[in-house]
Scaffold this motif. Structure first.
Motif, PDB file in Angstrom:
ATOM      1  N   PRO A 225       0.816  -1.222   0.000  1.00 12.02           N
ATOM      2  CA  PRO A 225       0.000   0.000   0.000  1.00 12.02           C
ATOM      3  C   PRO A 225       0.845   1.265   0.000  1.00 12.02           C
ATOM      4  N   HIS A 226       0.285   2.291  -0.563  1.00 16.09           N
ATOM      5  CA  HIS A 226       0.894   3.618  -0.523  1.00 16.09           C
ATOM      6  C   HIS A 226       0.968   4.092   0.927  1.00 16.09           C
ATOM      7  N   ALA A 227       1.963   4.920   1.226  1.00 19.62           N
ATOM      8  CA  ALA A 227       2.171   5.378   2.601  1.00 19.62           C
ATOM      9  C   ALA A 227       0.970   6.129   3.164  1.00 19.62           C
ATOM     10  N   ALA A 228       0.155   6.697   2.295  1.00 16.80           N
ATOM     11  CA  ALA A 228      -0.988   7.487   2.763  1.00 16.80           C
ATOM     12  C   ALA A 228      -2.228   6.650   3.047  1.00 16.80           C
ATOM     13  N   VAL A 229      -2.222   5.380   2.696  1.00 21.10           N
ATOM     14  CA  VAL A 229      -3.438   4.572   2.785  1.00 21.10           C
ATOM     15  C   VAL A 229      -3.783   4.240   4.236  1.00 21.10           C
ATOM     16  N   ARG A 230      -5.039   4.418   4.555  1.00 24.72           N
ATOM     17  CA  ARG A 230      -5.594   4.028   5.854  1.00 24.72           C
ATOM     18  C   ARG A 230      -6.923   3.321   5.590  1.00 24.72           C
ATOM     19  N   ILE A 231      -7.298   2.408   6.475  1.00 29.15           N
ATOM     20  CA  ILE A 231      -8.593   1.740   6.350  1.00 29.15           C
ATOM     21  C   ILE A 231      -9.239   1.684   7.732  1.00 29.15           C
ATOM     22  N   LEU A 232     -10.515   2.033   7.791  1.00 28.16           N
ATOM     23  CA  LEU A 232     -11.234   2.094   9.063  1.00 28.16           C
ATOM     24  C   LEU A 232     -12.591   1.428   8.909  1.00 28.16           C
TER      25      LEU A 232
ATOM     26  N   GLU B 252     -19.913   0.901   8.061  1.00 26.61           N
ATOM     27  CA  GLU B 252     -19.140   1.240   6.869  1.00 26.61           C
ATOM     28  C   GLU B 252     -17.657   0.994   7.112  1.00 26.61           C
ATOM     29  N   THR B 253     -16.984   0.569   6.046  1.00 24.30           N
ATOM     30  CA  THR B 253     -15.525   0.495   6.030  1.00 24.30           C
ATOM     31  C   THR B 253     -15.037   1.503   5.008  1.00 24.30           C
ATOM     32  N   VAL B 254     -14.137   2.376   5.452  1.00 23.08           N
ATOM     33  CA  VAL B 254     -13.687   3.486   4.617  1.00 23.08           C
ATOM     34  C   VAL B 254     -12.213   3.313   4.283  1.00 23.08           C
ATOM     35  N   LEU B 255     -11.902   3.444   3.011  1.00 23.91           N
ATOM     36  CA  LEU B 255     -10.518   3.454   2.553  1.00 23.91           C
ATOM     37  C   LEU B 255     -10.099   4.898   2.316  1.00 23.91           C
ATOM     38  N   VAL B 256      -9.018   5.308   2.950  1.00 24.41           N
ATOM     39  CA  VAL B 256      -8.482   6.658   2.787  1.00 24.41           C
ATOM     40  C   VAL B 256      -7.214   6.562   1.950  1.00 24.41           C
ATOM     41  N   ALA B 257      -7.142   7.347   0.898  1.00 23.33           N
ATOM     42  CA  ALA B 257      -5.963   7.335   0.022  1.00 23.33           C
ATOM     43  C   ALA B 257      -5.640   8.755  -0.421  1.00 23.33           C
TER      44      ALA B 257
ATOM     45  N   VAL C 127      -9.883  -6.688   0.531  1.00 20.02           N
ATOM     46  CA  VAL C 127      -9.062  -5.474   0.548  1.00 20.02           C
ATOM     47  C   VAL C 127      -8.179  -5.446   1.791  1.00 20.02           C
ATOM     48  N   THR C 128      -8.743  -5.829   2.944  1.00 19.04           N
ATOM     49  CA  THR C 128      -7.965  -5.857   4.179  1.00 19.04           C
ATOM     50  C   THR C 128      -6.801  -6.825   4.066  1.00 19.04           C
ATOM     51  N   ALA C 129      -7.063  -7.986   3.480  1.00 23.42           N
ATOM     52  CA  ALA C 129      -5.996  -8.976   3.299  1.00 23.42           C
ATOM     53  C   ALA C 129      -4.923  -8.453   2.352  1.00 23.42           C
ATOM     54  N   ILE C 130      -5.326  -7.860   1.239  1.00 20.40           N
ATOM     55  CA  ILE C 130      -4.372  -7.336   0.263  1.00 20.40           C
ATOM     56  C   ILE C 130      -3.490  -6.268   0.902  1.00 20.40           C
ATOM     57  N   LEU C 131      -4.103  -5.328   1.594  1.00 20.28           N
ATOM     58  CA  LEU C 131      -3.336  -4.247   2.215  1.00 20.28           C
ATOM     59  C   LEU C 131      -2.481  -4.753   3.370  1.00 20.28           C
ATOM     60  N   GLY C 132      -2.806  -5.933   3.875  1.00 23.87           N
ATOM     61  CA  GLY C 132      -2.010  -6.548   4.930  1.00 23.87           C
ATOM     62  C   GLY C 132      -0.872  -7.397   4.410  1.00 23.87           C
ATOM     63  N   GLY C 133      -0.692  -7.423   3.094  1.00 24.49           N
ATOM     64  CA  GLY C 133       0.438  -8.132   2.508  1.00 24.49           C
ATOM     65  C   GLY C 133       0.163  -9.560   2.088  1.00 24.49           C
ATOM     66  N   VAL C 134      -1.096  -9.996   2.094  1.00 25.17           N
ATOM     67  CA  VAL C 134      -1.444 -11.353   1.667  1.00 25.17           C
ATOM     68  C   VAL C 134      -1.407 -11.427   0.146  1.00 25.17           C
TER      69      VAL C 134
ATOM     70  N   ALA D  85      -7.962 -13.711  -2.446  1.00 28.54           N
ATOM     71  CA  ALA D  85      -9.173 -13.919  -3.231  1.00 28.54           C
ATOM     72  C   ALA D  85     -10.094 -14.945  -2.582  1.00 28.54           C
ATOM     73  N   GLU D  86      -9.532 -15.845  -1.799  1.00 34.93           N
ATOM     74  CA  GLU D  86     -10.332 -16.874  -1.150  1.00 34.93           C
ATOM     75  C   GLU D  86     -11.244 -16.292  -0.067  1.00 34.93           C
ATOM     76  N   THR D  87     -10.967 -15.052   0.352  1.00 34.48           N
ATOM     77  CA  THR D  87     -11.811 -14.423   1.369  1.00 34.48           C
ATOM     78  C   THR D  87     -13.048 -13.782   0.757  1.00 34.48           C
ATOM     79  N   HIS D  88     -13.087 -13.704  -0.567  1.00 36.95           N
ATOM     80  CA  HIS D  88     -14.184 -13.022  -1.250  1.00 36.95           C
ATOM     81  C   HIS D  88     -15.227 -14.033  -1.697  1.00 36.95           C
ATOM     82  N   GLY D  89     -16.469 -13.759  -1.365  1.00 39.37           N
ATOM     83  CA  GLY D  89     -17.535 -14.694  -1.699  1.00 39.37           C
ATOM     84  C   GLY D  89     -17.893 -14.711  -3.160  1.00 39.37           C
ATOM     85  N   ALA D  90     -17.606 -13.649  -3.895  1.00 42.99           N
ATOM     86  CA  ALA D  90     -17.961 -13.561  -5.317  1.00 42.99           C
ATOM     87  C   ALA D  90     -16.680 -13.398  -6.131  1.00 42.99           C
ATOM     88  N   ILE D  91     -16.172 -14.504  -6.632  1.00 40.44           N
ATOM     89  CA  ILE D  91     -14.892 -14.491  -7.346  1.00 40.44           C
ATOM     90  C   ILE D  91     -14.877 -13.499  -8.505  1.00 40.44           C
ATOM     91  N   PRO D  92     -15.955 -13.371  -9.295  1.00 44.33           N
ATOM     92  CA  PRO D  92     -15.905 -12.392 -10.395  1.00 44.33           C
ATOM     93  C   PRO D  92     -15.651 -10.960  -9.921  1.00 44.33           C
TER      94      PRO D  92
END
Length: 261
Positions: free
Chosen positions: A158-165, A192-197, A216-223, A229-236
């Protein structure tokens, strides 16, 4: 105002002066030229500190100020400043503990606003994102040419400015509603979950679809993308969420692991 002779290593002077600024009685050695106590002129220092701290919090938490009103916010900042003093001469991060202060009932007058602490967290994230280190963002073309098996092994940074709440309250909607002169009511009171960039000069807030949050949380956590992708219920929808992260300027770099590494 007369002061005792002191040296750079004399912490007693600094500690006593600082304690007096935040409410303790003025040090006894503060005297006028004739030897009389000089508490009156010392109040100038105390008032200047109070104004500086209040201004720092007003600048960092403008939505909170509008939510509770100027008088209430002024009392809140005074109560907070009496407990939390600046830890740095750089005031950009002053107020980091404000959310915890509110949740800990440090200011009972706002106890009827349970969402206020998360609004404080979001505003702190916005401020931190704005002042984060400059860094380029990765282009979507960086993953467009990857084979599916290589894509699965790719980790995004993630970019240094990215935050997630994540909040049980509609904090992103509340924040957005208070950016305009006329405040629109919040119609859907949902979590709500908010992505700050901050891809360039402007901070952007995005309310994530709830189905995308684990991915998104997994991706930003370095997974790696395949595992995330396995955490997402809708693969498409994984591809859409992935593209959105790049388009939002949330990704600074990527790395594809070699097979067997």
């Amino acid at each position: 105002m007369s002061v005792p002779r002191c040296t750079a290593g004399d912490t007693g002077f600094a500690d006593g002066f600082a304690a007096a600024l935040f409410g303790s009685p003025p040090p006894g050695w503060l005297r006028k030229q004739g030897g009389r106590p000089d508490a009156g002129r010392f109040r100038i220092y105390r008032n200047n500190i109070g104004v500086a701290l209040a201004t720092a919090l007003e600048n960092r938490f403008p939505v909170m100020r509008r939510l509770v009103g100027e008088d209430c916010f002024a009392a809140l900042t005074q109560a907070y400043a009496s407990v939390w003093r600046p830890r740095s001469p750089v005031m950009l991060s002053y107020g980091d503990e404000l959310a915890a202060f509110i949740e800990g009932d440090g200011f009972p007058a706002v106890s009827g606003l349970p969402y206020l602490a998360d609004v404080a967290r979001l505003e702190a994230d916005v401020s931190d994102a704005y002042h984060a280190a400059e860094a380029p963002v990765a282009d979507l073309s960086a993953i467009a040419c990857l084979a599916p098996e290589a894509l699965d092994r790719t980790r995004l940074y993630p970019h240094a400015a990215v935050r997630i709440l994540s909040s049980p309250y509609p904090v992103g909607t509340i924040w957005s509603a208070h950016q305009a002169d006329g405040i629109a009511p919040v119609e859907r009171w949902v979590s709500e979950t908010v992505l700050v960039a901050r891809p360039h000069a402007d901070v952007r807030l995005t309310i994530l679809p709830s189905a995308d949050v684990p991915f998104v949380t997994a991706i930003l956590g370095g997974v790696a993308i395949g595992e995330a992708a396995e955490t997402h219920g809708a693969i498409p929808d994984v591809g859409r969420a992935l593209v959105a992260l790049f388009q939002l300027g949330a990704i600074a770099a990527l790395h594809t692991e070699e097979v067997g590494s």
